[in-house]
Each structure stands twice: as structure tokens, then as C-alpha cells.
Write a protein that holds these residues in place. Structure first.
Motif, mmCIF file in Angstrom:
data_model
loop_
_atom_site.group_PDB
_atom_site.id
_atom_site.type_symbol
_atom_site.label_atom_id
_atom_site.label_comp_id
_atom_site.label_asym_id
_atom_site.label_seq_id
_atom_site.Cartn_x
_atom_site.Cartn_y
_atom_site.Cartn_z
ATOM 1 N N ARG A 1 -1.933 -35.352 -15.377
ATOM 2 C CA ARG A 1 -3.206 -34.953 -15.995
ATOM 3 C C ARG A 1 -4.352 -35.800 -15.462
ATOM 4 O O ARG A 1 -5.430 -35.275 -15.133
ATOM 5 C CB ARG A 1 -3.122 -35.089 -17.512
ATOM 6 C CG ARG A 1 -2.211 -34.084 -18.192
ATOM 7 C CD ARG A 1 -2.127 -34.392 -19.670
ATOM 8 N NE ARG A 1 -1.015 -33.707 -20.305
ATOM 9 C CZ ARG A 1 -0.312 -34.199 -21.317
ATOM 10 N NH1 ARG A 1 -0.609 -35.401 -21.801
ATOM 11 N NH2 ARG A 1 0.674 -33.511 -21.851
ATOM 12 N N ARG B 1 7.100 -25.141 -10.665
ATOM 13 C CA ARG B 1 6.965 -26.570 -10.945
ATOM 14 C C ARG B 1 5.822 -27.198 -10.152
ATOM 15 O O ARG B 1 5.281 -28.224 -10.554
ATOM 16 C CB ARG B 1 8.277 -27.303 -10.652
ATOM 17 C CG ARG B 1 9.406 -26.856 -11.551
ATOM 18 C CD ARG B 1 10.717 -27.572 -11.231
ATOM 19 N NE ARG B 1 11.772 -27.065 -12.088
ATOM 20 C CZ ARG B 1 12.027 -27.511 -13.308
ATOM 21 N NH1 ARG B 1 11.281 -28.481 -13.807
ATOM 22 N NH2 ARG B 1 13.006 -27.001 -14.028
ATOM 23 N N ASN C 1 3.648 -36.657 -17.017
ATOM 24 C CA ASN C 1 2.584 -35.696 -17.317
ATOM 25 C C ASN C 1 1.247 -36.389 -17.527
ATOM 26 O O ASN C 1 0.193 -35.852 -17.181
ATOM 27 C CB ASN C 1 2.948 -34.866 -18.552
ATOM 28 C CG ASN C 1 3.678 -33.586 -18.174
ATOM 29 O OD1 ASN C 1 3.596 -33.129 -17.039
ATOM 30 N ND2 ASN C 1 4.402 -33.016 -19.112
ATOM 31 N N ASN D 1 -3.646 -36.477 -24.268
ATOM 32 C CA ASN D 1 -3.520 -35.330 -25.167
ATOM 33 C C ASN D 1 -3.902 -35.717 -26.593
ATOM 34 O O ASN D 1 -3.247 -35.301 -27.559
ATOM 35 C CB ASN D 1 -2.096 -34.783 -25.137
ATOM 36 C CG ASN D 1 -2.065 -33.274 -25.273
ATOM 37 O OD1 ASN D 1 -3.094 -32.636 -25.478
ATOM 38 N ND2 ASN D 1 -0.879 -32.705 -25.176
ATOM 39 N N ASP E 1 4.366 -35.056 -23.338
ATOM 40 C CA ASP E 1 3.421 -36.153 -23.132
ATOM 41 C C ASP E 1 4.087 -37.369 -22.508
ATOM 42 O O ASP E 1 3.678 -38.509 -22.753
ATOM 43 C CB ASP E 1 2.778 -36.534 -24.463
ATOM 44 C CG ASP E 1 1.862 -35.443 -24.985
ATOM 45 O OD1 ASP E 1 1.331 -34.680 -24.161
ATOM 46 O OD2 ASP E 1 1.689 -35.346 -26.212
ATOM 47 N N ARG F 1 1.059 -26.235 -14.264
ATOM 48 C CA ARG F 1 0.990 -27.587 -14.783
ATOM 49 C C ARG F 1 1.766 -27.725 -16.089
ATOM 50 O O ARG F 1 1.743 -26.838 -16.934
ATOM 51 C CB ARG F 1 -0.469 -27.986 -15.001
ATOM 52 C CG ARG F 1 -1.264 -28.042 -13.698
ATOM 53 C CD ARG F 1 -2.719 -28.314 -13.930
ATOM 54 N NE ARG F 1 -2.936 -29.498 -14.756
ATOM 55 C CZ ARG F 1 -4.154 -29.924 -15.127
ATOM 56 N NH1 ARG F 1 -5.218 -29.257 -14.744
ATOM 57 N NH2 ARG F 1 -4.260 -30.993 -15.875
ATOM 58 N N GLU F 2 2.486 -28.821 -16.196
ATOM 59 C CA GLU F 2 3.147 -29.224 -17.429
ATOM 60 C C GLU F 2 4.149 -28.189 -17.948
ATOM 61 O O GLU F 2 4.108 -27.786 -19.103
ATOM 62 C CB GLU F 2 2.119 -29.530 -18.521
ATOM 63 C CG GLU F 2 1.196 -30.680 -18.158
ATOM 64 C CD GLU F 2 0.346 -31.103 -19.325
ATOM 65 O OE1 GLU F 2 0.848 -31.124 -20.443
ATOM 66 O OE2 GLU F 2 -0.825 -31.428 -19.092
ATOM 67 N N ARG G 1 7.072 -35.531 -10.610
ATOM 68 C CA ARG G 1 8.080 -36.218 -11.403
ATOM 69 C C ARG G 1 9.397 -36.255 -10.614
ATOM 70 O O ARG G 1 9.594 -35.461 -9.696
ATOM 71 C CB ARG G 1 8.317 -35.531 -12.746
ATOM 72 C CG ARG G 1 8.850 -34.123 -12.665
ATOM 73 C CD ARG G 1 9.129 -33.526 -14.048
ATOM 74 N NE ARG G 1 7.986 -33.652 -14.928
ATOM 75 C CZ ARG G 1 7.947 -34.478 -15.971
ATOM 76 N NH1 ARG G 1 8.994 -35.247 -16.257
ATOM 77 N NH2 ARG G 1 6.884 -34.540 -16.743
#
Length: 797
Positions: free
Chosen positions: A452, A434, A448, A777, A444, A438-439, A397
Motif C-alpha cells: 500500500r 496476484r 500488504n 488501513n 493487514d 491489489r490485496e 510477498r
């Protein structure tokens, strides 16, 4: 020890004597045991459990300190009732039968035994996780490779060959260019082409090589002449035998590669005018003819040496790839799939060492990766930009201002040299939570979702197309995510991850020991075993990624990949030197992976087949059922102790005690269906002069029993069973997502299975659907029917 067990038994008997049922049994043996509850002619399942079961299994079915027997499993209510009637209570079996057994079975099932009950009592959740070892290795490789450009594997196989009429490789001396499927040539005293002089020519092969396994690969070259080989390094040769000495015609070197990744390779071979006198004296005799040959082989982990096959070669250009060599402690696999849940000092040290190793590599290749010349006037600004891209790709990100200041600006400010600043950035990024976890942020959001998807399908970082989609807000809808997942599913990294799962599903992922008695099975040597693994590998690749990607074909197809050596051993007509090719075998004898010789040899003893091992494989992998470990290790009955008995008869004899029936009543009837195959997977009709009995039964969760005879009939039952498809869907989900499927809702697994069935069991569509569900998710959604029917499908065989 015996005294302690006796005391435990006495305590249990005393406790049992306090129950109304036990008292009634003691004072009135002829009294109806199942109704011996004071004041209650028809006790409820809860009452029966409290009186006869709670002392061992605990009020919540979790067991007690004295008797650690938690109640959890996959039997149906009917199966539980039969088990209870036969074996419970443990100290007085047979005292809970009939309606009482059914009632207590229903109570146990609904209260804490079934998967639904377990999910209700302890709701599964998506667990925080670090990167697994495989995810770390792939992520670091893709992070570095993202600065070198992208190349895509296509249908063309082999290596690009250029043939020169001299010992050098000048373009004006090239007389021939072609694609050679393999490097396996014996030119004798001649030349590869009439345009080339027999005693002086050179050949250069270029392209890339696909690694089948993760680990050390030994590269082997056989030749009488000068040769150099470069693998994943365009400057430094892995094998340098240009200057030859002595009669050594075999040259080897080892390189570590990651499974499912492609590495550049170049081979330069030259034949000299050995013994030729170039003087002007024409009276001297001409030199003798000199033979020339070259063969390029490899030895992947756990395999024997073989010519590198064409399906692992491409003439296309591929960039160099970074392979971290730091060893990591293995991941936790206690739940059946690898999870990044445990943090140890060894893991933390490995992370630090790997970050330092990677930083050194980036610094050594900084000009190549950053595309910034050493004498560039704006080198500092451009290297800052390079470092920022590296951090953002590693973190999946964009960085905010505070993060830019911490991870980029501070490192460039504190370092006196720009190269050192870049190294500092790499080390702090690769040791940051980071990157490693994960996440941590974002929920969401699109970034992410992209991360995923990448980890689910590739065990790695998002690529450029996925990053661009996230930045443009094009991962907001289910259709957009599915479009990306479908694109990614064709990538070699998805194929490699699916291959790894299938080998785990078939329980052969770690090159199992298949050693056999050489007197009984001459010719079954390591070379044949290596061929068998290749045969299985090619078959799975063909079945999963063909147009008819139908799960049922894994169990029903009678097509197998064989070469000349395998064909000769298993009685199939092929030339002795035949390469691997698809061959149809007798459909009455062979049926899919169940009857693949590699699996049959793996689930067998050194001298005899093993219905128990084969049955356990079917129960655990194909049906997804749990089996308790045996109370104690028991050696199989040796064939020479009962020479007149067949393997089936010996197994039946050994597992007949009541203590064995609980598990072997399920295992044996399934394992017996493969008894037509001996310890090396050859088909047979007789054993010890007696006809093989390959009949058996399959008991459905409903309690319905289905009879069958032979591997084909068993495979048909399994291929049509909801239990088999449910188990496969759940296991594939866990392998791709690294999370429990029930964490996405109590009906998520069943919804996926229903959609899988409606798509004619299309494996590729199932992979995409799992990835989309987990990437978005999605929870408690009704996914059944969302997988569209496949264009081409239907049972194979």
C-alpha cells in the motif's frame, strides 16, 4: 420533442394541483401559501417534501424515471433553503418559502443530500482494484530495474564532460573533465580549451536524464560534425551520425519515457581536421578554419523543442530502465481520479501483450538481469532463484510451497530451454491476478502495508528497503510505517506523482489548447506556451518541496519562474537570453497559481477572458464543490455583438435568466476576481476604455458572504478557508490512495484536514500522513493534531 415536453409539464401541473398548497393557491390566491397544509399549521420538512418534492426527486432523493434529479451536493442548509425558495417546485417556483423552505432544506440535507447522509445511506467501502495504467507501467519498470541496482537523484545537475585531444576517446588522450550544465556550445573556429587543437578534438558527455512527462520524447542534436547519442541503451545508439553525408546538421530520434524516471544518456561528439592534407609537402596552403557547435534539445509530449535544461540532467550513473510500449485503454476517471475498476477485453488483451513484450525483454537481457553467465555450471539453479525473486517482487510477498511449484517449478519442468522457462515465468506472473490486482490475500499483514505504501507514494512496487522492513516485522507500528513513508516521500517517484496530482488539480494535466487570436496577441505562440508550462512546473516543484512546504503559498506567493522570452512578453526586465529563474512580481497584481499566466490563458477564450471558466475552476478544484452540467450548451456572447460592453458586463447579461442563476450565482462572483487578467494572463487596468471591475463575493457554506476586490484579496480568502483546505486534502487523498476517503471513516477527511492545518499546511507532512493512514488501513481514528508543526511555515507572498 416540444410536444413531449409540454405533456410532461401538463402532468407535473396536474400532480401539483393535487397538493394542498397548489389547491389553496388556485382557489384563494391571497391565502398564505407556506401554511396551506390541511390540519397542520406548521408542516414538518418531511411532510413538505412528500407533498411538493417526492414526485420529481423520489422518496429517497434519488430521482424518478421521469425526472432524474438526484438530491446530492455540497450546499449548506442555508444555501439549499434559498435555492428552494427561488426555484422550487420546478413547475411553480415561489410556493415554498420562509420556514417551509428552511424545514424542507434541513430534511433533505440530513436525509440524503449531505456527504454524511450519503455515507450513512450507502456506506463507502474500499473497492477491489486492479493496477491503473500508470501503476502497471511503473511496476513493470521497477520490477526489471530491481535487478540492476539502485541510484538516487541528488542536487548535482548537468552532465559529466570529458574532453579529448583526438577523435577517439582513449583515457590517455583526455585533457579535461568537468560538469557542463547544458549541451549548448558554439566553439566557432576555436576549441573548448587551450590544451585542445582547434581542428581536432572530441567530447563525451555522460550522466542521466529525468523525464518530465510520460510519452514519446523527441531527442534533437544540432551539429556540423560527427555525433552519437545513447539514451537508455548503452549498446545501441538512438542517434548515430558518426558518418556524415551532405549538409544535414540536425539529427532526431524518438524514444518513449515514463514521467519521473531517470534514464542513462551518453553523447559522443568529435571534430575532424576537415580539409587537412597530412602529406609532407610543406608548400601546400593550410586548411581553412572549420567551425564547430553542438546543441542537445528535446521535445517532450505536447511541448516545443528546447535545450535539455540542467534541472533534468545529472552527471551520476543510473541503470537502464525498462519501458513497456504496449498501449493500454485509459482508466476510468468518472469520480475525478484514475481508478482500476473496469475490466474490458481491450484491457485483458493489453495485459497479455505487455506480458509477452516484457518476457521478451527479460530473455534478451537475461545475463545482465540475473548476473548468471551462459556457461555457468549451476545456471539452472541460479535462474530458478532469479525467477523466484522476480515472482515474489511482482506479487509483493513471499511465495508459499504451492505457489513455488505452480509459478516456478512447473515452468522449468515443462520448458526444454532455461531461457524459455524464464519467459514462461514472466508471462504467467505478469498475467496473474496476484500481480494485476491489489490485496487479494494477507489482509493487514506487513506485506500488504508495504505494498500500500509503495502504490500510494510511487504507484509502483515496494523497493528493497521496504521488502526488508516487511520481512523483519518492522512495519508493525505507526511510527515504523511513518519512518518508511518519510524516506519514500523524498523519492523522484513521489515527486512525479505529486506533480501529476497538482496538474490535475489545476486542470492542465493534458497539455490543454491555449491557442489565441494572433492579431490580438502577437507573440503568444507554441514556444511561449511551452515556456509557460515549464514556468508552472518549476514553481510547483519549488513551492511543494522547499523547506517551507506550505499549501497557502500555492495561492499567495508572488514568486514566479520566468525566462527571457516570458519576461519580455509579460513586461518583466530580464535579459533576452535569460534562463528560467525565480522572479518576484507585483504582489498587488499576482497571487500564486490563481494568477499564473498559464492557468489564466487556459481558462479563457481565444480573444477574451472568461470569468465563467475561471469561476468554474475555483468552484470545482479549489473549493471542491459540484456543479451540474448546464441544461444545454450556450455559446458565449461575441464581443463584437456588444462592443461597448466589458467581458464582465457581457457575462452578467448572458447569465441573468433565472435558469442560469442557480450555478452562475456561485461561479460569476468568483470568476470576476480574475478580470484584471486578459486572455493570455497579462495584467490590465482597462477593457474597452472602461476600468476593470474585479470585485466579487465568496459565500461560505455557513451562508456568510465575504466581499473582496482583485486576485490577491480572493486568494487570501481561499487560502484561509476551511472549505479550500478540506477540498485539497480530499482530492489529494483520492489521487494517492485511489479510494474514497470516507471509506476510512466518516471523520477521516476532517481529521486529516485538522492535522494539516495544525502543521501550518505542510504539504510534505500531509503526503506522509495520508500514506500512513491508508497503508495501515486506519478507520474512524482521531488523527487531528498527529501531524507535528512544521519547522518553517507561514503564508508566502
Amino acid at each position: 420533442m416540444k410536444l413531449r415536453l409540454a405533456l410532461v409539464k401538463v402532468r407535473r401541473m396536474f400532480a401539483a394541483a393535487t397538493t394542498c398548497a397548489a389547491i389553496a393557491t388556485a382557489v384563494a390566491p391571497n391565502f398564505q401559501r407556506t401554511t396551506a397544509y390541511a390540519g397542520d399549521a406548521k408542516p414538518s420538512g418531511k411532510q413538505i417534501y412528500a407533498k411538493q418534492c417526492v414526485r420529481c426527486h423520489g422518496a429517497a432523493g434519488a430521482g424518478t424515471d421521469e425526472c432524474k434529479r438526484a438530491l446530492a451536493g455540497d450546499k449548506s442548509i442555508a444555501q439549499l433553503a434559498r435555492l428552494i425558495a427561488k426555484t422550487m417546485p420546478e413547475d411553480d417556483p415561489g410556493t415554498c418559502v420562509g420556514d417551509d423552505a428552511k424545514n424542507v432544506a434541513a430534511y433533505i440535507y440530513d436525509s440524503f443530500y449531505s456527504k454524511d447522509a450519503q455515507a450513512r445511506n450507502t456506506p463507502p467501502r474500499i473497492e477491489p482494484a486492479r493496477l491503473t495504467v500508470r501503476q502497471y507501467q511503473n511496476s513493470v519498470a521497477d520490477l526489471v530495474e530491481s535487478f540492476r541496482g539502485e541510484a538516487h537523484w541528488d542536487a548535482q545537475r548537468g552532465l559529466k564532460g570529458e574532453y579529448f585531444k583526438s577523435r577517439d576517446f582513449r583515457g590517455d588522450r583526455r585533457v579535461l573533465a568537468r560538469v557542463d550544465p547544458e549541451i549548448k556550445f558554439d566553439f566557432g573556429v576555436g576549441s573548448p580549451d587551450p590544451k585542445l587543437e582547434a581542428q581536432r578534438f572530441a567530447i563525451r558527455w555522460e550522466g542521466a536524464i529525468l523525464a518530465p512527462e510520460t510519452g514519446d520524447h523527441e531527442i534533437i542534436v544540432h551539429t556540423e560534425h560527427a555525433v552519437s547519442v545513447w539514451v537508455n541503451d548503452r549498446k545501441k545508439p538512438l542517434i548515430d551520425a558518426v558518418v556524415k553525408s551532405g549538409n544535414d546538421h540536425v539529427h532526431t530520434a524518438t524514444i518513449r519515457l515514463l514521467a519521473g524516471r531517470v534514464y542513462p544518456i551518453r553523447i559522443e561528439f568529435s571534430k575532424a581536421k576537415q580539409g587537412v592534407d597530412d602529406s609532407k609537402d610543406k608548400k601546400k596552403k593550410p586548411p581553412p578554419n572549420v567551425k564547430a557547435s553542438i546543441r542537445l534539445e528535446w521535445k517532450p509530449p505536447g511541448r516545443t523543442a528546447e535545450v535539455i535544461p540542467s534541472h533534468n540532467l545529472t552527471p551520476k550513473w543510473f541503470p537502464e530502465s525498462y519501458v513497456v510500449s504496449t498501449p493500454f485503454p485509459p482508466d476510468d476517471r468518472s469520480v475525478g481520479y484514475e481508478r482500476g475498476t473496469s475490466i474490458s477485453k481491450a484491457w485483458e488483451q493489453a495485459v497479455t501483450d505487455a506480458a509477452i513484450e516484457t518476457a521478451d525483454y527479460v530473455a534478451a537481457h537475461l545475463r545482465d538481469l540475473s548476473n548468471v553467465p551462459d556457461d555457468a555450471k549451476d545456471r539452472a539453479d541460479k535462474l530458478r532463484g532469479f525467477a523466484l525473486k522476480l515472482a515474489e517482487r511482482a506479487f509483493r510477498r513471499p511465495l508459499d510451497d504451492e505457489q513455488k511449484a505452480r509459478y516456478i517449478d512447473r515452468q522449468f519442468k515443462q520448458a526444454k530451454e532455461l531461457d524459455v522457462a524464464v519467459k514462461r515465468v514472466v508471462m504467467i506472473v505478469l498475467t496473474s491476478p496476484r500481480f494485476l490486482y491489489r490485496e487479494l490475500v494477507g489482509g493487514d499483514d506487513a506485506w500488504n502495508v508495504a505494498a500500500r505504501l509503495a502504490f500510494e507514494l510511487w504507484d509502483s512496487l515496494p523497493d528493497n528497503a521496504l521488502r526488508e522492513a516487511a520481512a523483519a516485522g518492522k512495519l508493525a507500528t505507526r511510527e515504523q510505517v511513518a519512518q518508511q513513508a518519510e524516506r519514500m516521500s523524498t523519492d523522484l517517484r513521489t515527486r512525479s506523482k505529486m506533480r501529476e496530482f497538482l496538474f490535475q488539480w489545476l486542470r492542465v494535466e493534458r497539455n490543454p489548447d491555449t491557442t489565441k487570436n494572433p492579431k490580438l496577441f502577437p507573440g503568444f505562440d507554441p514556444n511561449l506556451v511551452s515556456d509557460l508550462r515549464t514556468s508552472l512546473d518549476l514553481g510547483l516543484e519549488d513551492l511543494v518541496w522547499s523547506d517551507a512546504s506550505d499549501f497557502r503559498r500555492l495561492l499567495l506567493s508572488n514568486e514566479y519562474f520566468l525566462n527571457g522570452r516570458l519576461a519580455a512578453f509579460y513586461g518583466v526586465k530580464l535579459p533576452a537570453d535569460a534562463p528560467f529563474q525565480k522572479v518576484k512580481l507585483d504582489p498587488d497584481a499576482r497571487s500564486g497559481v490563481l494568477a499564473h499566466p498559464y492557468l489564466l490563458a487556459n481558462f479563457a477564450y481565444t480573444a477574451a477572458s472568461s470569468p465563467i471558466h475561471r469561476g468554474v475552476f475555483i468552484v470545482r478544484s479549489l473549493l471542491g464543490r459540484t456543479l451540474r452540467p448546464p441544461p444545454e450548451a450556450v455559446a458565449p456572447l461575441a464581443p463584437d455583438l456588444h462592443p461597448s460592453l466589458t467581458t464582465r458586463q457581457r457575462v452578467t447579461l448572458q447569465t441573468s435568466p433565472a435558469a442560469c442563476v442557480t450555478c452562475h450565482g456561485t461561479i460569476n462572483p468568483l470568476g470576476f476576481g480574475l478580470e484584471h487578467f486578459d486572455a493570455v494572463g497579462r495584467y490590465r487596468l482597462l477593457e474597452n476604455g472602461k476600468p476593470i471591475d474585479a470585485s466579487g463575493t465568496y459565500e461560505r457554506p455557513s451562508g456568510e458572504v465575504e466581499k473582496y476586490d482583485g486576485a490577491r484579496a480572493l486568494a487570501k480568502i481561499l487560502a484561509a478557508s476551511d472549505e479550500t483546505s478540506s477540498a485539497f486534502v480530499e482530492q489529494l487523498f483520492h489521487n494517492l490512495v485511489k479510494q474514497p476517503v470516507r471509506a476510512y471513516g466518516p471523520r477521516a477527511g476532517e481529521s486529516l484536514r485538522a492535522g494539516f492545518v495544525s502543521s501550518n499546511a505542510n504539504l510534505r507532512k500531509l503526503i506522509v500522513e495520508i500514506a500512513v493512514l491508508a497503508a495501515r488501513n486506519e478507520r474512524d481514528t482521531k488523527l487531528a493534531g498527529k501531524i507535528p508543526p512544521a519547522d518553517k511555515a507561514g503564508p508566502g507572498g
